[in-house]
Scaffold this active site. Structure first.
Site, PDB file in Angstrom:
ATOM      1  N   CYS A 180      68.100 -39.225  -6.947  1.00 58.22           N
ATOM      2  CA  CYS A 180      66.727 -38.919  -6.506  1.00 58.22           C
ATOM      3  C   CYS A 180      65.957 -38.105  -7.538  1.00 58.22           C
ATOM      4  CB  CYS A 180      66.753 -38.215  -5.151  1.00 58.22           C
ATOM      5  SG  CYS A 180      67.560 -36.589  -5.141  1.00 58.22           S
ATOM      6  N   HIS A 226      66.984 -33.194  -1.683  1.00 61.40           N
ATOM      7  CA  HIS A 226      66.446 -34.535  -1.901  1.00 61.40           C
ATOM      8  C   HIS A 226      64.982 -34.446  -2.293  1.00 61.40           C
ATOM      9  CE1 HIS A 226      66.151 -38.830  -1.765  1.00 61.40           C
ATOM     10  NE2 HIS A 226      65.271 -38.842  -0.774  1.00 61.40           N
ATOM     11  N   GLU A 238      61.385 -43.453  -3.622  1.00 58.90           N
ATOM     12  CA  GLU A 238      62.560 -42.591  -3.713  1.00 58.90           C
ATOM     13  C   GLU A 238      63.797 -43.397  -4.066  1.00 58.90           C
ATOM     14  OE1 GLU A 238      63.950 -41.022   0.015  1.00 58.90           O
ATOM     15  OE2 GLU A 238      63.414 -42.842   1.114  1.00 58.90           O
TER      16      GLU A 238
END
Length: 261
Positions: A180, A226, A238
């Site tokens: 990520c 994240h 993402e």
């Protein structure tokens, strides 16, 4: 075994046959500049806005044409690869081994052909998923407004969207695999902006932004572990987790947002 092998290899090859060649896509022509000297301000602004929209449409046409051309090349390559494997099987079908060594060698070649054909089909499917992801990104860009093409945020958003379909790999920083934080770091690097490597550092990059003021290019943190990138209209791009690919998702309601400086 020979008939079954030929049937399996032939069905794999048939996946890539029977497709007509697509004519080249006609891209939007470049219009000559419009003279607006001496005209009312509202008219000049409208002309400028329409010119930008036409330019954006032309860029989409050019990218779409390139994606379709690559898809055709992918199909032709898979057709040739699976045809070669099938031809080799037909050639072997004419031979009759007359000793155990020759029989074992024939079985080895059959097994190798099945593995090769399977690999060709899987590779073609991966390429098709990649092309489909690029088309989805292109459709999103055409339907929704993204920041001006020369802004750093716009460059980062376009870079991130160009990676749709790439697999998530923990610790990967691109250009073909990402985690990520690796995705947003790579995307902003394409815009000449340095971001820290890990999510835990990136959450301190830039300045905080309220969710109501989020803009494309902002870093979105559902939690400290994240990070996503806002792309507008309540959506983010993402690299979500292991086993998934870079994708477009809906932005959560309880998030922290940072805008790279």
């Amino acid at each position: 075994m020979t008939a079954l092998e030929l049937d399996v290899l032939g069905r794999a090859h048939a996946l890539f046959t029977g497709h007509r060649e697509m004519p080249p896509l006609e891209t939007t022509s470049v219009l000559p500049p419009v003279r607006t000297e001496g005209l009312p301000t509202a008219y000049r602004q409208a002309a400028s806005r329409h010119g930008e929209e036409l330019g954006a449409a032309r860029r989409v046409d050019v990218e779409l044409s390139a994606i379709l051309a690559r898809a055709q090349r992918d199909q032709h390559e898979a057709q040739q690869q699976t045809r070669a494997v099938l031809d080799a099987a037909h050639a072997d079908a004419e031979s009759t081994p007359d000793n155990p060594v020759a029989q074992r060698e024939l079985m080895r070649r059959r097994a190798a052909r099945l593995r090769a054909q399977h690999a060709h089909v899987l590779a073609a499917r991966r390429r098709a998923r990649r092309r489909a992801a690029l088309l989805r990104a292109l459709r999103y860009r055409r339907r929704h407004r993204i920041p001006a093409p020369n802004s750093r945020a716009a460059l980062a958003v376009r870079a991130a969207l160009s990676r749709l379909g790439c697999p998530y790999v923990w610790g990967a920083t691109g250009p073909g695999r990402f985690d990520c934080s690796g995705l947003v770091q790579w995307a902003y690097a394409q815009a000449g902006v340095h971001l820290d490597r890990t999510t835990y550092d990136q959450i301190n990059d830039g300045v905080p932004v309220a969710r109501s003021a989020v803009q494309p290019g902002d870093l979105v943190f559902p939690h400290a572990g994240h990070v996503q990138m806002a792309i507008g209209n309540g959506m983010v791009v993402e690299a979500p987790h292991a086993g998934a690919n870079v994708q477009i998702s809906r932005m959560g309601s309880n998030v922290a947002i940072r805008r790279p400086a």
